[in-house]
Design a protein around this motif. Structure first.
Motif, PDB file in Angstrom:
ATOM      1  N   TYR A 187      37.307  34.417  80.192  1.00 37.24           N
ATOM      2  CA  TYR A 187      36.320  34.400  81.270  1.00 37.24           C
ATOM      3  C   TYR A 187      36.749  35.146  82.527  1.00 37.24           C
ATOM      4  O   TYR A 187      35.942  35.327  83.431  1.00 37.24           O
ATOM      5  N   GLY A 188      38.000  35.562  82.608  1.00 37.35           N
ATOM      6  CA  GLY A 188      38.507  36.184  83.836  1.00 37.35           C
ATOM      7  C   GLY A 188      37.695  37.370  84.311  1.00 37.35           C
ATOM      8  O   GLY A 188      37.414  37.511  85.494  1.00 37.35           O
ATOM      9  N   GLY A 189      37.279  38.237  83.395  1.00 37.46           N
ATOM     10  CA  GLY A 189      36.508  39.418  83.775  1.00 37.46           C
ATOM     11  C   GLY A 189      35.077  39.120  84.147  1.00 37.46           C
ATOM     12  O   GLY A 189      34.397  39.944  84.748  1.00 37.46           O
ATOM     13  N   ARG A 190      34.590  37.942  83.793  1.00 36.82           N
ATOM     14  CA  ARG A 190      33.193  37.584  84.066  1.00 36.82           C
ATOM     15  C   ARG A 190      33.018  36.760  85.335  1.00 36.82           C
ATOM     16  O   ARG A 190      31.904  36.535  85.757  1.00 36.82           O
ATOM     17  N   LEU A 191      34.105  36.290  85.922  1.00 34.75           N
ATOM     18  CA  LEU A 191      34.001  35.435  87.112  1.00 34.75           C
ATOM     19  C   LEU A 191      34.324  36.260  88.345  1.00 34.75           C
ATOM     20  O   LEU A 191      35.385  36.150  88.940  1.00 34.75           O
TER      21      LEU A 191
END
Length: 186
Positions: free
Chosen positions: A95-99
């Motif tokens: 999820y790092g790239g989406r938050l």
């Protein structure tokens, strides 16, 4: 053990599949431009997370059996840290790239709460039902070491547990479902 996995993207204005043309179904999601790219899925980490979770559960059973003297059972609390590190890596990788914005983070937190809370509430309800049964038995003359709804299962700690607040130091001891502090902390 490490395999690529194709993720799917859903348009933000998605309502009903019949409302979306076939060509529009492949639009990129604004929140994650990489949604249609290949991500690596670490199957081996899933296995280790499962093993760590089982060892922590075995530790919390507190059974004095032939397994309890084994070092890996008595020291099972150490697998909580191992599980947290692995879960942190998997969640950050996934999820790092989406938050990217506070709104994305808030949406993630709501979805995460929505996945964790229902099972927590069902288990908490089971503990309350067990205390109710204990109260009925106590009313019929059965003696217990700890009377029903006292100590770790007192009614005043129930609201804190209901909202997953038991790991914030509001109560000095673990209450109702002791292992659930880790879900709260996560």
């Amino acid at each position: 053990a490490i395999t690529p996995r194709k993720l799917c993207a859903v348009p933000r204005d998605f309502g009903n599949w019949s409302d979306v043309r076939w060509e529009d179904r492949h639009e990129r999601n604004e929140m994650d431009l990489a949604a249609e790219t290949t991500k690596t899925h670490f199957r081996v980490l899933d296995g280790w997370r499962g093993i760590a979770a089982l060892l922590v559960a075995l530790f919390h059973l507190n059974l004095y059996s032939a397994l309890y003297p084994l070092d890996f059972v008595r020291n099972g609390y150490l697998f909580v840290d191992f599980f947290f590190v692995l879960s942190g890596f998997v969640i950050t990788y996934s999820y790092g790239g989406r938050l990217k914005t506070p709104g994305d983070l808030a949406a993630f937190a709501v979805r995460r709460f929505g996945r964790l809370w229902p099972l927590h509430a069902v288990v908490l309800l089971a503990f309350v039902a067990a205390e109710n049964a204990k109260a009925v038995l106590a009313a019929r003359g059965t003696a217990f070491y700890m009377p029903p709804f006292t100590g770790a299962t007192s009614l005043d700690t129930l609201p804190i547990n209901l909202v997953l607040g038991q790991s914030f130091g509001l109560v000095r001891h673990l209450t109702w479902n002791p292992p659930s502090w880790s879900i709260c902390a996560e």
